[in-house]
Structure formats: structure tokens, C-alpha cells
Design an enzyme around this catalytic site. Structure first.
Site, PDB file in Angstrom:
ATOM      1  N   CYS A 119       0.842  -1.208   0.000  1.00  0.00           N
ATOM      2  CA  CYS A 119       0.000   0.000   0.000  1.00  0.00           C
ATOM      3  C   CYS A 119       0.871   1.251   0.000  1.00  0.00           C
ATOM      4  O   CYS A 119       0.566   2.246  -0.655  1.00  0.00           O
ATOM      5  CB  CYS A 119      -0.913   0.020   1.220  1.00  0.00           C
ATOM      6  SG  CYS A 119      -1.979  -1.412   1.333  1.00  0.00           S
ATOM      7  N   ASP A 120       1.945   1.170   0.746  1.00  0.00           N
ATOM      8  CA  ASP A 120       2.914   2.257   0.829  1.00  0.00           C
ATOM      9  C   ASP A 120       3.498   2.521  -0.569  1.00  0.00           C
ATOM     10  O   ASP A 120       3.506   3.652  -1.050  1.00  0.00           O
ATOM     11  CB  ASP A 120       4.001   1.858   1.836  1.00  0.00           C
ATOM     12  CG  ASP A 120       5.087   2.902   1.989  1.00  0.00           C
ATOM     13  OD1 ASP A 120       4.812   3.955   2.593  1.00  0.00           O
ATOM     14  OD2 ASP A 120       6.210   2.666   1.516  1.00  0.00           O
TER      15      ASP A 120
END
Length: 176
Positions: free
Chosen positions: A64-65
Site C-alpha cells: 500500500c505504501d
């Protein structure tokens, strides 16, 4: 509310998504999300601009980062496009992530008390997290592209999303 059993997997294990499946050609459901400053933001408030809706399980996970940093990079090059990252993370966590990552081009919005997951059919049943998905919405609020990432732990196909937002792909999986 429909359940799609095995619609996505996490590390190979099938998960069930709950909610209404949003398809290309649909009017984007108007939902209210929460910004970093705890103000409420309606999706319809972005009408008139193209939107990349980048949906992630949590900004505090590596993929997600990466996904959000990549869209932040791309967003800084796309002047007429809004990139919204939606997760169930609390607004405080999203704000911290933006500060740490130096992400200023994407706008993070929290679905921690909302119904985005059900409205877009990306709520993972039993986990209470959102599946990884991308929706492109045109200036009139119509969905022009959907990418539900089959394996939640994998990154999306960024090139396809960028082609779709520039009008070079129709969201059906073929290039035209």
C-alpha cells in the site's frame, strides 16, 4: 448486499468481498469520507475533474505504501487529475503516513466510519479492510475503468491505470 466469494485472495487464500460491484459505465456512488483534518469529504465534490480512486487495505503495509507513493509521483505530473487514496486507516494514521512519505500530490481519505467499502463492493468480509482496487472516474462522475487487484498482496498495474485516465484504455482489458 451481494457477497462475491473468492473474488480476491490474500497470499493465495480466498477472501469474500461484500457490497455492490461497481462496473465501467456506472455512475460512481457518492460516499462521504473523512479527510486528515477530520472534515467530511463527499466524492461528488470532485465532479468536473478526473479521479483516480486508489483503494488500499492499509497505508501501514509495504505494498500500500509503494502503491500510494507511486500514485503520488504520477499525480504530481497530472495537473487535471485528482488522486484519492482510500483506506480504513484512521485519519491520524493517514496524516502521519503523508508526512513521513512527503506525499503532497495524493489526498488520503478514510473510510473508518463510512460505507465506501460496501458502496464500491471492496469490503473484505470478516477483516473489515478494503481490498486493493483502482477506479477511474470521469469529469461527469461516471466510472470509466475498474481494476480489482486479484491478489491483495500484489501491486496494481499502474501503466493500465494511467492509460485509462488519459483515455488510451477503456477498462475492458484491451488497448484501443
Amino acid at each position: 448486499m451481494a457477497d462475491r466469494i473468492g473474488a480476491v485472495t490474500m497470499k493465495g487464500n480466498p477472501l469474500t468481498l461484500t457490497g455492490n460491484e461497481v462496473k465501467v459505465g456506472d455512475q460512481a456512488p457518492d460516499v462521504t469520507l473523512v479527510a486528515n483534518d477530520l472534515s467530511e469529504v463527499k466524492l461528488s465534490s470532485f465532479k468536473g475533474k478526473k479521479i483516480i480512486l486508489s483503494v488500499v487495505p492499509s497505508l501501514d503495509t509495504p505494498v500500500c505504501d509503494l502503491q500510494t507513493k507511486r500514485f503520488n509521483q504520477e499525480a504530481s505530473k497530472l495537473s487535471d487529475i485528482v488522486v484519492l487514496t482510500v483506506s480504513k486507516d484512521l485519519p491520524f494514521a493517514q496524516k502521519r503516513w503523508c508526512g513521513t512519505a512527503g506525499a503532497t500530490a495524493v489526498k488520503t481519505l478514510s473510510d473508518f466510519r463510512g460505507n465506501f467499502g460496501e458502496s464500491y463492493g471492496v469490503l473484505i468480509k470478516g477483516l473489515g479492510l478494503l481490498a486493493r482496487a483502482i477506479f477511474v472516474i470521469d469529469e461527469a462522475g461516471k466510472v470509466t475503468y475498474v481494476q480489482l487487484v486479484k491478489e491483495v498482496a500484489a501491486e496494481p498495474n499502474y501503466d493500465e491505470v494511467l492509460k485509462a485516465v488519459k483515455g488510451e484504455a477503456c477498462g475492458c482489458g484491451h488497448n484501443h
